[in-house]
Design a protein around this motif. Sequence first.
Motif, mmCIF file in Angstrom:
data_model
loop_
_atom_site.group_PDB
_atom_site.id
_atom_site.type_symbol
_atom_site.label_atom_id
_atom_site.label_comp_id
_atom_site.label_asym_id
_atom_site.label_seq_id
_atom_site.Cartn_x
_atom_site.Cartn_y
_atom_site.Cartn_z
ATOM 1 N N VAL A 5 -10.790 11.747 -22.287
ATOM 2 C CA VAL A 5 -9.806 11.642 -21.206
ATOM 3 C C VAL A 5 -8.557 11.013 -21.801
ATOM 4 O O VAL A 5 -8.636 9.959 -22.443
ATOM 5 N N SER A 6 -7.427 11.669 -21.604
ATOM 6 C CA SER A 6 -6.237 11.236 -22.339
ATOM 7 C C SER A 6 -4.947 11.505 -21.576
ATOM 8 O O SER A 6 -4.819 12.527 -20.887
ATOM 9 N N PRO A 7 -3.968 10.599 -21.697
ATOM 10 C CA PRO A 7 -2.619 10.959 -21.278
ATOM 11 C C PRO A 7 -2.137 12.113 -22.160
ATOM 12 O O PRO A 7 -2.490 12.199 -23.338
ATOM 13 N N GLN A 8 -1.361 13.011 -21.586
ATOM 14 C CA GLN A 8 -0.809 14.136 -22.341
ATOM 15 C C GLN A 8 0.604 14.347 -21.832
ATOM 16 O O GLN A 8 0.819 14.964 -20.787
ATOM 17 N N GLU A 9 1.554 13.737 -22.567
ATOM 18 C CA GLU A 9 2.940 13.680 -22.098
ATOM 19 C C GLU A 9 2.967 12.987 -20.728
ATOM 20 O O GLU A 9 2.582 11.838 -20.623
ATOM 21 N N ASP A 10 3.341 13.681 -19.643
ATOM 22 C CA ASP A 10 3.451 13.005 -18.352
ATOM 23 C C ASP A 10 2.291 13.321 -17.410
ATOM 24 O O ASP A 10 2.382 13.104 -16.200
ATOM 25 N N ILE A 11 1.171 13.839 -17.947
ATOM 26 C CA ILE A 11 -0.003 14.103 -17.124
ATOM 27 C C ILE A 11 -1.225 13.470 -17.779
ATOM 28 O O ILE A 11 -1.131 12.865 -18.848
ATOM 29 N N TYR A 12 -2.394 13.624 -17.117
ATOM 30 C CA TYR A 12 -3.655 13.104 -17.645
ATOM 31 C C TYR A 12 -4.666 14.246 -17.644
ATOM 32 O O TYR A 12 -4.766 14.996 -16.662
ATOM 33 N N VAL A 13 -5.395 14.381 -18.751
ATOM 34 C CA VAL A 13 -6.326 15.496 -18.878
ATOM 35 C C VAL A 13 -7.697 14.996 -19.292
ATOM 36 O O VAL A 13 -7.847 13.924 -19.885
ATOM 37 N N ALA A 14 -8.705 15.809 -18.964
ATOM 38 C CA ALA A 14 -10.071 15.593 -19.447
ATOM 39 C C ALA A 14 -10.481 16.860 -20.186
ATOM 40 O O ALA A 14 -10.364 17.966 -19.651
ATOM 41 N N VAL A 15 -10.921 16.708 -21.434
ATOM 42 C CA VAL A 15 -11.299 17.844 -22.266
ATOM 43 C C VAL A 15 -12.596 17.524 -22.984
ATOM 44 O O VAL A 15 -13.019 16.360 -23.061
ATOM 45 N N ARG A 16 -13.229 18.578 -23.506
ATOM 46 C CA ARG A 16 -14.481 18.390 -24.227
ATOM 47 C C ARG A 16 -14.422 19.179 -25.527
ATOM 48 O O ARG A 16 -14.104 20.378 -25.513
ATOM 49 N N PRO A 17 -14.688 18.538 -26.678
ATOM 50 C CA PRO A 17 -14.669 19.264 -27.946
ATOM 51 C C PRO A 17 -15.571 20.484 -27.912
ATOM 52 O O PRO A 17 -16.713 20.424 -27.452
ATOM 53 N N ALA A 19 -15.099 23.138 -26.078
ATOM 54 C CA ALA A 19 -15.034 23.843 -24.800
ATOM 55 C C ALA A 19 -13.604 24.268 -24.493
ATOM 56 O O ALA A 19 -12.652 23.539 -24.799
ATOM 57 N N GLN A 20 -13.460 25.438 -23.889
ATOM 58 C CA GLN A 20 -12.142 25.911 -23.494
ATOM 59 C C GLN A 20 -11.694 25.274 -22.186
ATOM 60 O O GLN A 20 -10.506 25.054 -21.963
ATOM 61 N N ALA A 21 -12.642 25.004 -21.301
ATOM 62 C CA ALA A 21 -12.297 24.469 -19.983
ATOM 63 C C ALA A 21 -11.878 23.008 -20.085
ATOM 64 O O ALA A 21 -12.371 22.239 -20.914
ATOM 65 N N GLY A 22 -10.950 22.627 -19.218
ATOM 66 C CA GLY A 22 -10.500 21.258 -19.122
ATOM 67 C C GLY A 22 -10.040 21.000 -17.707
ATOM 68 O O GLY A 22 -10.135 21.869 -16.842
ATOM 69 N N MET A 23 -9.541 19.803 -17.455
ATOM 70 C CA MET A 23 -9.070 19.508 -16.103
ATOM 71 C C MET A 23 -7.920 18.516 -16.160
ATOM 72 O O MET A 23 -7.808 17.730 -17.112
ATOM 73 N N GLN A 24 -7.050 18.591 -15.186
ATOM 74 C CA GLN A 24 -5.961 17.641 -15.038
ATOM 75 C C GLN A 24 -6.350 16.604 -13.999
ATOM 76 O O GLN A 24 -6.902 16.940 -12.943
ATOM 77 N N SER A 69 -14.577 9.076 -23.824
ATOM 78 C CA SER A 69 -13.586 8.373 -24.624
ATOM 79 C C SER A 69 -12.273 8.390 -23.854
ATOM 80 O O SER A 69 -11.667 9.449 -23.674
ATOM 81 N N VAL A 70 -11.856 7.240 -23.366
ATOM 82 C CA VAL A 70 -10.622 7.147 -22.584
ATOM 83 C C VAL A 70 -9.510 6.628 -23.499
ATOM 84 O O VAL A 70 -9.532 5.470 -23.929
ATOM 85 N N ARG A 71 -8.572 7.511 -23.793
ATOM 86 C CA ARG A 71 -7.477 7.144 -24.698
ATOM 87 C C ARG A 71 -6.381 6.394 -23.954
ATOM 88 O O ARG A 71 -6.059 6.706 -22.807
#
Length: 373
Positions: A5-17, A19-24, A69-71
């Motif tokens: 789970v990570s900030p990404q510029e001005d949003i926050y995302v959850a991703v999984r190594p 995997a193509q799917a993710g979420m904001q 892992s929360v960045r």
Amino acid sequence: MLVIVSPQEDIYVAVRPGAQAGMQLPEAFYAELAEAADEGRPVPPWFVDAARQAWQIDLTGQPAGSVVSVRSRSVGPVTYSRASWEINKGCNFSCEHCYLEQRPFAGLPLAEKLRLVDMLQAMGVLWFQITGGEPLIDADFPPSYERAHDAGMMVEILTNGSRLARPALIEMFSARRPHKITVSMYGASPETADALTQTRGAFKSAYRGLLAAAEAGLPVEVTIIVTKHNVDELDAMRALVDELGLPRNEYGSISPTYTGNGSPLETQASGYLDKSAIFAGCPAGHTSFHVDPHGLTTMCKVGRDNPINLITEGPQGLLRLPAIADAQMLRTGGCSGCKLSSTCRVCRPMARVYQEAKAPLETYCQHGERKAS
């Protein structure tokens, strides 16, 4: 960790190594996950449901800190989301089509490599590509990869696969799963692959690496490199990859070296130059950048004007990078005043490389197509 789970510029995302799917995520949900991880509380029910739907994994009752892992938000003067890194230009293959004119085996000492990775994390880099040369032949690759993985980066490795079967690497990638391992394929037979790579045993070692990675269930994707030397084996290469149950794509847009040497163009297979997508701009230098083996940072792998030494200057030096990138995006030379610019399919730094190599127009430009028709 199963999820990042990570900030990404001005949003926050959850991703999984892998995997193509993710979420904001809303900022409040990001903060809740960070608190749960810090305080040893279980994964919140809403995220359990979301993870089950996105990745078919069950996080019920799991301590958030052990599976997520929360960045932290990026610190310092600049924020970037993507970076690529040539850990070393050295390579154990000598491919005819390589965009690197010279491949010296040299780079930063391990301590500086690790400091570089730490700087990238602090700048917010989430999507991180490690390439070469051949990255897996660098003795410092394992600790550098582990540092990036443990920092919560979605790591992709670009490799020829020749070292991928080594048990120590398979064990490391199984314990710390990368987002993707992209393996280049150069032929469906030893005769063809060994000739294109000018390396005896290239096919055998690369195929052994693919087998080992597939058996270990690693997230491997194969890029079939199409040239005039192996185009007759294209169907056979596709079949080899399909038999392994791995995803594949094809790449046939052979380019000059980034220093303007046109010799790789001699390997181009007629009809396999991809010029279908209109170039609509590029965020290189603004949201992403490239780092060479010595820490010299540029907008991308091709546009290498005015490099910034990230090791000596630190992130502060990258404040100059957007302007350097913008200057390389101007239409100059043979492209000045071009009436086809609105439908151009080649980025400016790449077009300049073709021009410096005195490449035929039909290898990259619509004008060449019109003359040929």
